[in-house]
Design an enzyme around this catalytic site. Structure first.
Site, PDB file in Angstrom:
ATOM      1  CD  GLU A  57      70.545  10.046 -16.293  1.00 24.29           C
ATOM      2  OE1 GLU A  57      69.345  10.332 -16.191  1.00 24.29           O
ATOM      3  OE2 GLU A  57      70.964   9.041 -16.889  1.00 24.29           O
ATOM      4  CD  GLU A  66      67.760   7.639 -12.640  1.00 23.52           C
ATOM      5  OE1 GLU A  66      68.399   7.442 -11.586  1.00 23.52           O
ATOM      6  OE2 GLU A  66      67.954   8.620 -13.366  1.00 23.52           O
TER       7      GLU A  66
HETATM    8  C1  3H9 Z   1      64.715   9.860 -14.232  1.00 23.66           C
HETATM    9  O1  3H9 Z   1      65.160  10.947 -14.043  1.00 23.66           O
HETATM   10  C2  3H9 Z   1      65.049   9.011 -15.403  1.00 23.66           C
HETATM   11  C3  3H9 Z   1      66.221   9.530 -16.156  1.00 23.66           C
HETATM   12  O2  3H9 Z   1      67.309   8.651 -15.961  1.00 23.66           O
HETATM   13  C4  3H9 Z   1      65.948   9.712 -17.648  1.00 23.66           C
HETATM   14  C5  3H9 Z   1      65.549   8.457 -18.376  1.00 23.66           C
HETATM   15  C6  3H9 Z   1      65.381   8.586 -19.841  1.00 23.66           C
HETATM   16  N1  3H9 Z   1      58.214  13.836 -12.339  1.00 23.66           N
HETATM   17  O3  3H9 Z   1      57.433  14.932  -3.704  1.00 23.66           O
HETATM   18  P1  3H9 Z   1      56.805  16.259  -3.685  1.00 23.66           P
HETATM   19  C7  3H9 Z   1      55.883  16.316  -8.518  1.00 23.66           C
HETATM   20  S1  3H9 Z   1      63.610   9.165 -13.187  1.00 23.66           S
HETATM   21  C8  3H9 Z   1      56.976  14.327 -12.266  1.00 23.66           C
HETATM   22  O4  3H9 Z   1      55.458  16.402  -3.062  1.00 23.66           O
HETATM   23  P2  3H9 Z   1      58.913  17.239  -1.978  1.00 23.66           P
HETATM   24  C9  3H9 Z   1      55.117  15.511  -7.503  1.00 23.66           C
HETATM   25  O5  3H9 Z   1      54.279  14.566  -8.136  1.00 23.66           O
HETATM   26  C10 3H9 Z   1      63.206  10.437 -12.055  1.00 23.66           C
HETATM   27  N2  3H9 Z   1      56.495  14.959 -11.186  1.00 23.66           N
HETATM   28  O6  3H9 Z   1      57.772  17.381  -3.071  1.00 23.66           O
HETATM   29  C11 3H9 Z   1      54.355  16.581  -6.767  1.00 23.66           C
HETATM   30  O7  3H9 Z   1      53.210  16.898  -7.536  1.00 23.66           O
HETATM   31  P3  3H9 Z   1      51.821  17.281  -6.845  1.00 23.66           P
HETATM   32  C12 3H9 Z   1      64.173  10.494 -10.962  1.00 23.66           C
HETATM   33  C13 3H9 Z   1      57.293  15.080 -10.128  1.00 23.66           C
HETATM   34  O8  3H9 Z   1      59.440  18.599  -1.747  1.00 23.66           O
HETATM   35  C14 3H9 Z   1      55.302  17.777  -6.810  1.00 23.66           C
HETATM   36  O9  3H9 Z   1      56.237  17.508  -7.858  1.00 23.66           O
HETATM   37  N3  3H9 Z   1      63.686  11.458 -10.014  1.00 23.66           N
HETATM   38  C15 3H9 Z   1      58.601  14.575 -10.135  1.00 23.66           C
HETATM   39  O10 3H9 Z   1      58.422  16.429  -0.841  1.00 23.66           O
HETATM   40  C16 3H9 Z   1      56.083  17.976  -5.527  1.00 23.66           C
HETATM   41  O11 3H9 Z   1      56.730  16.759  -5.190  1.00 23.66           O
HETATM   42  C17 3H9 Z   1      63.023  11.084  -8.927  1.00 23.66           C
HETATM   43  O12 3H9 Z   1      62.757   9.941  -8.692  1.00 23.66           O
HETATM   44  C18 3H9 Z   1      59.056  13.942 -11.294  1.00 23.66           C
HETATM   45  N4  3H9 Z   1      60.303  13.445 -11.399  1.00 23.66           N
HETATM   46  O13 3H9 Z   1      60.045  16.368  -2.703  1.00 23.66           O
HETATM   47  C19 3H9 Z   1      62.657  12.202  -8.015  1.00 23.66           C
HETATM   48  N5  3H9 Z   1      59.173  14.824  -8.938  1.00 23.66           N
HETATM   49  O14 3H9 Z   1      52.130  18.473  -5.997  1.00 23.66           O
HETATM   50  C20 3H9 Z   1      61.243  12.085  -7.551  1.00 23.66           C
HETATM   51  C21 3H9 Z   1      58.249  15.480  -8.222  1.00 23.66           C
HETATM   52  O15 3H9 Z   1      50.917  17.499  -8.016  1.00 23.66           O
HETATM   53  N6  3H9 Z   1      60.853  13.196  -6.727  1.00 23.66           N
HETATM   54  N7  3H9 Z   1      57.115  15.637  -8.939  1.00 23.66           N
HETATM   55  O16 3H9 Z   1      51.442  16.075  -6.031  1.00 23.66           O
HETATM   56  C22 3H9 Z   1      61.199  13.354  -5.440  1.00 23.66           C
HETATM   57  O17 3H9 Z   1      61.938  12.568  -4.875  1.00 23.66           O
HETATM   58  C23 3H9 Z   1      60.602  14.499  -4.687  1.00 23.66           C
HETATM   59  O18 3H9 Z   1      59.490  14.963  -5.417  1.00 23.66           O
HETATM   60  C24 3H9 Z   1      61.550  15.709  -4.455  1.00 23.66           C
HETATM   61  C25 3H9 Z   1      60.712  16.860  -3.803  1.00 23.66           C
HETATM   62  C26 3H9 Z   1      62.667  15.293  -3.483  1.00 23.66           C
HETATM   63  C27 3H9 Z   1      62.141  16.209  -5.720  1.00 23.66           C
END
Ligand code: 3H9
Length: 703
Positions: free
Chosen positions: A105, A125
């Protein structure tokens, strides 16, 4: 300038850098930093273009999910993204890694986008039960065709850079470092006097076909996203993009987002997001415990399970030696693996050279000595204690010192298996789910003597083969199958009371289970559970109705899909499940013969009995320390047993119903049904009476 968002100058181009490890998720500090920097840059007329880039492994991977629990603090997304879009000079997003959610976004609110060839753009989302709430539903269909935009948001699947270029989401894809490439692109824009190109000022693309498209997507949602609220809200928001001016559309998006963030669906999906990351943390394990290296794997048994497990490792580039007792078994096993890969090649999800490379990593053998160099050996033969013990004696003799010996048992006492070796510290349960190369879950069973670094290695193996590893302790059935037992028991009992298989499965499928339990038995083979019960007969209740329908089907050889009939009939080429009146009559007659009151339970009762029995067992598992956390049980059930993610898993679901409600219902069942099965677990009782929840209990345990 904040440390999180800063800028530097490259001539007359400002390069704004977001640096918020690990994944540059947007929280208040990132928004405030962006606001400050973009406001400051406005006051600098010498700046003629702005590049927006990120430090570390990825562009912004989304909104910080934690903020949805606390509420989004000012400045809000709309304010900050509007400030970026309103910049009087061109703003170019420089994207590497995965731009997800708010990341995409932000890129949409920039005027141009340059992406590294390995970058991907996604709006996942819906997987969190929300919709893109930072203008994504309004801006995306203005840059790419409406259908592409809807597909991206409904599937959540990220678009690779090349596809994003084709779709019009990206202006240039580069192979070199994206930051300097975006600066060069900005230089070209300045040279040709290009103005800001605001996404919000463009018309929605493909809006003429909107009516048919929305109708088709609505039908798709009804089919594949039953009981979900967020996909329908998404359509409503995008419809507003088509029908209303940008600012009004944005208001619709905001109102829907606010509702969805508070709804159970989103709370459940966010709970799982954290729970799936929490499972990797094992309380009590010292932080310096390192995994053992795993470069060679041995597998005993080339059947469906062994073959599937071999594929998991070969897919991850790990060499596998697979052993069976006869050449014919090996040939059959390898042929199945070959066929599975071939199917992927035909579907286009695997290149022929990848297939060859993976097959090349799998070496068949009849000789136990060939397993001597393996770092991990996984036994995957059928569920028979004596056989498994024999195999472990052999493995103990040939495995190198320090090799991990895993068993893929789904129910057996692994301590007993470990005891036949001289190295119980190296023995662990590695419970894969069928088909092993597809299913997400790996239940890791820590025995009494399993060494801590073996547990850590097992979790690392799960990560390596892209599975969700959940640690459990030894008991019959561990987490998953032990909770299945009372769940299935109630389903079977409902049949004897006059419900039909279609009614039982219908009640569970309406709730959202991927498949009703009876259809699952037919798929897996009714004989599998039956044989386990026969082996454990001395431990089971002395109740002639206990799993009686399954026993009757077994007696007749009607053991499910492989026999063409089980709880249902599977006729014709398609083998679609159909009601079998003979089976229905047979079970109902048996119910009457056993003097079981024919109450013909209704859907709600079926659902409550099956699910509350399962939840009660989950509470026992927590008390016994078999499961480390309530949220681990939720991960097991959503990743391995088809429990609907949008309900958060059985324990989260229990909290949403209210433990008092469940406790009281169990007491009611104690009076109206067979009391031996309806004893509230002490933990459930304690929490219910205290007005508490599993989530609160878990938080107190880890404090
Ligand atoms: C959104 O964006 C809404 C918008 O429309 C705005 C609305 C108003 N937040 O997965 P990993 C942390 S909704 C907080 O192990 P990888 C995760 O908890 C969001 N923390 O790494 C972990 O912490 P810890 C849309 C996050 O390399 C660490 O980062 N976005 C977030 O296997 C490493 O993550 C998503 O749904 C977050 N958004 O994968 C993306 N993302 O080490 C969600 C990660 O303490 N994330 N963390 O356990 C992912 O898909 C994967 O984390 C990503 C990396 C592919 C990025």
């Amino acid at each position: 300038m904040s440390e999180i968002v800063s800028y530097s100058l490259s001539g007359d181009i400002a390069v704004v850098n977001i640096d918020s490890p690990p994944v540059n998720a947007v929280d208040q500090s990132v928004r405030a930093g962006l606001k400050q920097v973009f406001t400051e840059l406005r006051g600098k007329p010498e700046i003629r273009a702005i590049v927006l880039a990120c430090a570390g492994r990825t562009f912004v991977a989304g909104a910080d999910i934690k903020e949805f629990d606390t509420g989004i603090a000012a400045p809000g997304y709309h304010e900050v993204l509007r400030l970026i879009e309103d910049s009087p000079v061109p703003v170019i997003a420089a994207v590497h890694g995965t731009a997800l959610g708010a990341g995409t976004e932000i890129a949409l609110s920039c005027h141009y986008r340059v992406a590294h060839e390995a970058a991907r753009f996604g709006l996942p989302e819906l997987s969190l039960g929300i919709i893109p709430g930072a203008g994504g539903t309004q801006r995306l269909p203005r840059l790419v065709a409406l259908e592409v935009a809807l597909d991206m948001m409904l599937s959540g699947k990220p678009l690779p850079a090349a596809k994003a270029l084709e779709a019009g989401l990206v202006d240039r894809v580069v192979t070199e470092a994206v930051g300097p490439a975006a600066v060069a692109f900005a230089g070209e824009l300045i040279a040709r006097g290009a103005a800001p190109r605001r996404t919000r000022g463009q018309a929605v693309k493909g809006g003429e076909q909107a009516a048919e498209l929305f109708a088709a997507k609505r039908a798709q949602i009804a089919r594949t996203m039953r009981n979900r609220q967020s996909p329908l809200a998404l359509l409503e928001a995008v419809q507003a993009a088509v029908e209303r001016p940008f600012d009004e559309g944005l208001q619709v998006e905001s109102a829907l987002s606010a509702q969805l963030e508070q709804a159970t669906e989103s709370r459940a999906l966010r709970h799982l997001f954290y729970a799936e990351r929490e499972v990797r943390k094992i309380p009590g394990l010292a932080a310096d415990v390192k995994p053992r290296p795993v470069t060679r794997v041995g597998i005993v048994g080339a059947g469906t399970m062994g073959g599937g497990i071999a594929m998991c490792f070969a897919n991850a580039g790990v060499a596998v030696t697979i052993l069976d007792t006869s050449q014919a078994n090996l040939d059959r096993g390898l042929a199945t693996i070959g066929k599975n890969y071939e199917r992927s090649v035909t579907r286009g999800s695997l290149k022929p050279e990848q297939r060859d490379q993976r097959l090349g990593l799998i070496t068949p053998t009849l000789d136990y000595e060939a397993l001597g160099s393996a770092d991990v050996i996984i036994e995957a033969v059928f569920e028979n204690m004596a056989l498994k013990k024999q195999i472990f004696v052999k493995l103990d003799a040939v495995a190198k010192p320090g090799a991990i010996l895993g068993t893929n048992t789904s129910t057996l006492d692994i301590d007993e298996i470990a005891a036949v070796t001289g190295r119980a510290q190296d023995v662990i349960g590695l419970h894969f789910f069928s088909p092993a190369n597809v299913m997400q879950l790996l239940e890791i069973v820590q025995c009494g003597k399993t060494a801590p670094d073996v547990v850590v290695t097992a979790l690392e193996i799960a990560r390596q083969i892209k599975k969700t590893g959940v640690v459990a302790k030894v008991c019959y059935g561990f987490i998953g199958n032990r909770m299945m037992d009372p769940y299935g028991r109630e389903a079977e009992r409902c049949l004897l009371e006059g419900a039909t298989p279609a009614e039982v499965d219908g009640a569970l499928e309406d709730f959202g289970m991927a498949m009703g339990i009876l259809a699952v038995y037919d798929l897996a083979g009714v004989d599998i559970g039956h044989l386990t019960r026969v082996a454990r007969q001395h431990l089971l209740p002395r109740d002639p109705s206990f799993y009686r329908p399954a026993a009757m089907l077994n007696e007749r050889g009607w053991i499910g899909q492989k026999a063409g009939r089980g709880y249902y009939r599977y006729d014709g080429a398609e083998r679609k499940r159909a009601v079998d009146p003979e089976v229905v009559a047979m079970i109902h007659e048996e119910g009457r013969r056993l003097n079981i009151p024919q109450r013909r339970p209704e859907r709600q009762e079926i659902r409550e009995r099956c699910l509350y029995a399962m939840i009660n067992e989950g509470a026992l598992l927590l008390e016994e320390g078999i499961a480390l956390r309530a949220s681990d049980i939720d991960v097991v059930y959503t990743a391995g047993y088809g429990f609907p993610r949008y309900r958060g898993g059985p324990m989260f679901y229990a909290d949403t119903v209210g433990l008092k409600v469940i406790h009281d219902k169990i007491l009611e069942f104690q009076k109206t049904l067979d009391p031996q099965y309806w004893q509230p677990a002490p933990l459930l009782k304690k929490l219910a009476l205290a007005g508490s929840s599993f989530a609160r209990w878990q938080a107190e345990q880890t404090r």
